[in-house]
Design a protein around this motif. Structure first.
Motif, PDB file in Angstrom:
ATOM      1  N   THR A  40       0.817  -1.218   0.000  1.00 14.59           N
ATOM      2  CA  THR A  40       0.000   0.000   0.000  1.00 14.59           C
ATOM      3  C   THR A  40       0.850   1.267   0.000  1.00 14.59           C
ATOM      4  N   ARG A  41       2.109   1.156   0.423  1.00  9.21           N
ATOM      5  CA  ARG A  41       2.974   2.334   0.473  1.00  9.21           C
ATOM      6  C   ARG A  41       3.544   2.691  -0.892  1.00  9.21           C
ATOM      7  N   VAL A  42       3.561   1.711  -1.809  1.00  7.84           N
ATOM      8  CA  VAL A  42       4.201   1.952  -3.111  1.00  7.84           C
ATOM      9  C   VAL A  42       3.221   1.866  -4.284  1.00  7.84           C
ATOM     10  N   LEU A  43       2.054   1.287  -4.064  1.00  6.77           N
ATOM     11  CA  LEU A  43       1.047   1.198  -5.115  1.00  6.77           C
ATOM     12  C   LEU A  43      -0.239   1.856  -4.653  1.00  6.77           C
ATOM     13  N   LYS A  44      -1.067   2.242  -5.600  1.00  4.71           N
ATOM     14  CA  LYS A  44      -2.334   2.889  -5.267  1.00  4.71           C
ATOM     15  C   LYS A  44      -3.411   1.828  -5.046  1.00  4.71           C
ATOM     16  N   VAL A  45      -3.238   1.055  -3.983  1.00  2.00           N
ATOM     17  CA  VAL A  45      -4.231   0.048  -3.608  1.00  2.00           C
ATOM     18  C   VAL A  45      -4.543   0.220  -2.131  1.00  2.00           C
ATOM     19  N   ASP A  46      -5.783  -0.095  -1.755  1.00  2.00           N
ATOM     20  CA  ASP A  46      -6.153   0.007  -0.343  1.00  2.00           C
ATOM     21  C   ASP A  46      -5.627  -1.208   0.413  1.00  2.00           C
ATOM     22  N   LEU A  47      -5.636  -1.124   1.730  1.00  2.00           N
ATOM     23  CA  LEU A  47      -5.042  -2.165   2.566  1.00  2.00           C
ATOM     24  C   LEU A  47      -5.749  -3.505   2.403  1.00  2.00           C
ATOM     25  N   LEU A  48      -7.082  -3.493   2.315  1.00  2.00           N
ATOM     26  CA  LEU A  48      -7.801  -4.748   2.204  1.00  2.00           C
ATOM     27  C   LEU A  48      -7.515  -5.437   0.869  1.00  2.00           C
ATOM     28  N   THR A  49      -7.430  -4.656  -0.208  1.00  2.00           N
ATOM     29  CA  THR A  49      -7.068  -5.221  -1.516  1.00  2.00           C
ATOM     30  C   THR A  49      -5.683  -5.848  -1.457  1.00  2.00           C
ATOM     31  N   ALA A  50      -4.738  -5.123  -0.863  1.00  2.00           N
ATOM     32  CA  ALA A  50      -3.374  -5.647  -0.746  1.00  2.00           C
ATOM     33  C   ALA A  50      -3.330  -6.878   0.135  1.00  2.00           C
ATOM     34  N   TYR A  51      -4.119  -6.877   1.204  1.00  2.00           N
ATOM     35  CA  TYR A  51      -4.148  -8.019   2.130  1.00  2.00           C
ATOM     36  C   TYR A  51      -4.653  -9.275   1.425  1.00  2.00           C
ATOM     37  N   LEU A  52      -5.739  -9.131   0.661  1.00  2.00           N
ATOM     38  CA  LEU A  52      -6.279 -10.282  -0.045  1.00  2.00           C
ATOM     39  C   LEU A  52      -5.365 -10.721  -1.189  1.00  2.00           C
ATOM     40  N   ALA A  53      -4.689  -9.772  -1.827  1.00  3.04           N
ATOM     41  CA  ALA A  53      -3.784 -10.112  -2.927  1.00  3.04           C
ATOM     42  C   ALA A  53      -2.583 -10.909  -2.448  1.00  3.04           C
ATOM     43  N   THR A  54      -2.134 -10.656  -1.220  1.00 11.89           N
ATOM     44  CA  THR A  54      -0.964 -11.361  -0.681  1.00 11.89           C
ATOM     45  C   THR A  54      -1.344 -12.468   0.291  1.00 11.89           C
ATOM     46  N   SER A  55      -2.613 -12.596   0.607  1.00  9.76           N
ATOM     47  CA  SER A  55      -3.075 -13.554   1.607  1.00  9.76           C
ATOM     48  C   SER A  55      -2.766 -14.992   1.184  1.00  9.76           C
ATOM     49  N   PRO A  56      -2.220 -15.817   2.094  1.00 10.12           N
ATOM     50  CA  PRO A  56      -1.826 -17.188   1.731  1.00 10.12           C
ATOM     51  C   PRO A  56      -2.972 -18.182   1.813  1.00 10.12           C
ATOM     52  N   GLY A  57      -4.096 -17.842   1.214  1.00  9.96           N
ATOM     53  CA  GLY A  57      -5.246 -18.744   1.212  1.00  9.96           C
ATOM     54  C   GLY A  57      -5.476 -19.304  -0.181  1.00  9.96           C
ATOM     55  N   GLY A  58      -6.513 -20.103  -0.324  1.00 13.63           N
ATOM     56  CA  GLY A  58      -6.840 -20.663  -1.624  1.00 13.63           C
ATOM     57  C   GLY A  58      -7.476 -19.622  -2.534  1.00 13.63           C
ATOM     58  N   LEU A  59      -7.335 -19.830  -3.845  1.00 11.12           N
ATOM     59  CA  LEU A  59      -7.909 -18.904  -4.822  1.00 11.12           C
ATOM     60  C   LEU A  59      -9.407 -18.737  -4.632  1.00 11.12           C
ATOM     61  N   ASP A  60     -10.096 -19.856  -4.404  1.00  5.24           N
ATOM     62  CA  ASP A  60     -11.557 -19.788  -4.346  1.00  5.24           C
ATOM     63  C   ASP A  60     -12.039 -19.010  -3.128  1.00  5.24           C
ATOM     64  N   THR A  61     -11.470 -19.282  -1.954  1.00  7.93           N
ATOM     65  CA  THR A  61     -11.929 -18.580  -0.751  1.00  7.93           C
ATOM     66  C   THR A  61     -11.576 -17.097  -0.789  1.00  7.93           C
ATOM     67  N   VAL A  62     -10.399 -16.771  -1.297  1.00  5.72           N
ATOM     68  CA  VAL A  62     -10.008 -15.363  -1.421  1.00  5.72           C
ATOM     69  C   VAL A  62     -10.947 -14.647  -2.391  1.00  5.72           C
TER      70      VAL A  62
END
Length: 349
Positions: free
Chosen positions: A284-306
């Motif tokens: 979020t500090r280097v790209l124009k994305v909100d924290l929740l978007t960044a969290y889900l983009a990097t979250s170590p879960g399965g594709l379907d649940t994310v």
């Protein structure tokens, strides 16, 4: 629970899932219709329920999600990834390093075999990791338990983060129309769903049941060739099937098998989640994305649940799916080498 007949178990599963899902929705919890069935499935699985969701239903549920995702995808999603490719690459490499380090520590400080710890710690699509693990001699039961335990933690944490971060805005502003009038787009959606799921399975594409319908649907939908229609009742059915598929895997025998290394598993999962959350904050500090978007983009879960949580949280779905898909395929290519490294060097001499 084993004493109950299968029809009675189904009635209990349906009633409890519906009740908990509605309660979670009343509290504006994102992905309530996924979390409710998933939690009920875990409880019933550990209580000895004999119900199982057939693989074909799980595949169809993923294909439905793929069509839902397709409505948010377009060629424009590649622009931010290409423009900021050094940052995307750095986040991707750090995620791989974090998962490898997590697996290394898990094997070093537990009795778990190296290949099992490596594949169990890999933050890709859970079902794809289980299949890959089987091909490389890992204990599939423990890998599946670790993968779906992490999915359970990640799904719950992401829903909580979405609820805290967005408040009542985490819930859709308007109530969904559960049974809209169906038009030609619904028939087209069913066609894309079935053909995409078949192609994904036929050519053994990792997470193909979700990704292939998403790509085919996005191609037609973004070009205006077809207008996809994924009604809410169909999405709710897919959410429930995926939630049950994950939850019912937590059987008592598998839990007892994993009990010796459960503390290390939990530490590994929580550590990986914290590392990925830290990378989300840096994103979020280097790209124009909100924290929740960044969290889900990097979250170590399965594709379907994310994907389910992203769809119900008003985030940048395209960015989330692009990052998650990129990571999945990178892990598929690097996973065997990482597993060999951990198997060879993680054991204390």
């Amino acid at each position: 629970m084993q004493r109950l007949s299968v029809p009675l178990q189904w009635v209990l599963l349906l009633a409890a899932s519906l009740t908990l899902g509605v309660i979670l929705q009343l509290f504006h919890v994102p992905a309530a219709l996924l979390l409710g069935p998933m939690i009920v499935g875990v409880i019933m699985g550990l209580s000895g329920a004999t119900l199982r969701i057939h693989k074909h239903f799980f595949v169809i549920a993923q294909a439905i999600l793929g069509c839902m995702i397709a409505q948010s995808l377009s060629p424009s999603i590649l622009t931010p990834l290409l423009q900021d490719w050094p940052i995307v690459l750095a986040v991707l490499l750090m995620t791989l390093a974090a998962s490898a380090f997590s697996g290394f520590l898990l094997v070093r400080f537990s009795d778990m075999p190296g290949a099992t710890g490596a594949w169990g710690s890999s933050p890709g699509g859970a079902s794809a990791m289980v299949v890959m693990a089987a091909d490389y001699g890992a204990d599939v039961r423990l890998v599946a338990f670790m993968q779906y335990l992490r999915v359970l933690f990640v799904a719950t944490a992401a829903a909580v983060v979405a609820r805290i971060g967005l408040g009542d805005a985490a819930q859709q502003a308007t109530s969904p129309v559960w049974f809209p009038a169906l038009h030609g787009g619904f028939a087209a959606t069913l066609g894309v769903m079935l053909v995409g799921a078949w192609l994904g399975q036929r050519f053994r594409i990792p997470a193909g049941a979700l990704l292939v319908p998403a790509l085919i649907g996005a191609t037609f939908h973004s070009s205006g060739t077809l207008t996809l229609q994924v009604p809410e009742w169909l999405l709710a059915l897919a959410y429930a099937l995926i939630g049950w598929s994950v939850g019912l895997r937590f059987t008592r025998p598998i839990f007892q098998l994993a009990l010796r290394t459960l503390p290390q598993m939990l530490l590994s999962i929580l550590g990986l989640m914290l590392l990925c959350a830290g990378m989300a904050w840096m994103l979020t500090r280097v790209l124009k994305v909100d924290l929740l978007t960044a969290y889900l983009a990097t979250s170590p879960g399965g594709l379907d649940t994310v994907a389910i949580i992203a769809a119900g949280s008003k985030v940048d779905m395209a960015f989330v799916m692009a990052m998650q898909t990129l990571r999945l395929f990178t892990i598929l290519f690097t996973g065997p080498a990482i597993a060999r490294f951990i198997s060879r060097f993680a054991r204390a001499t």
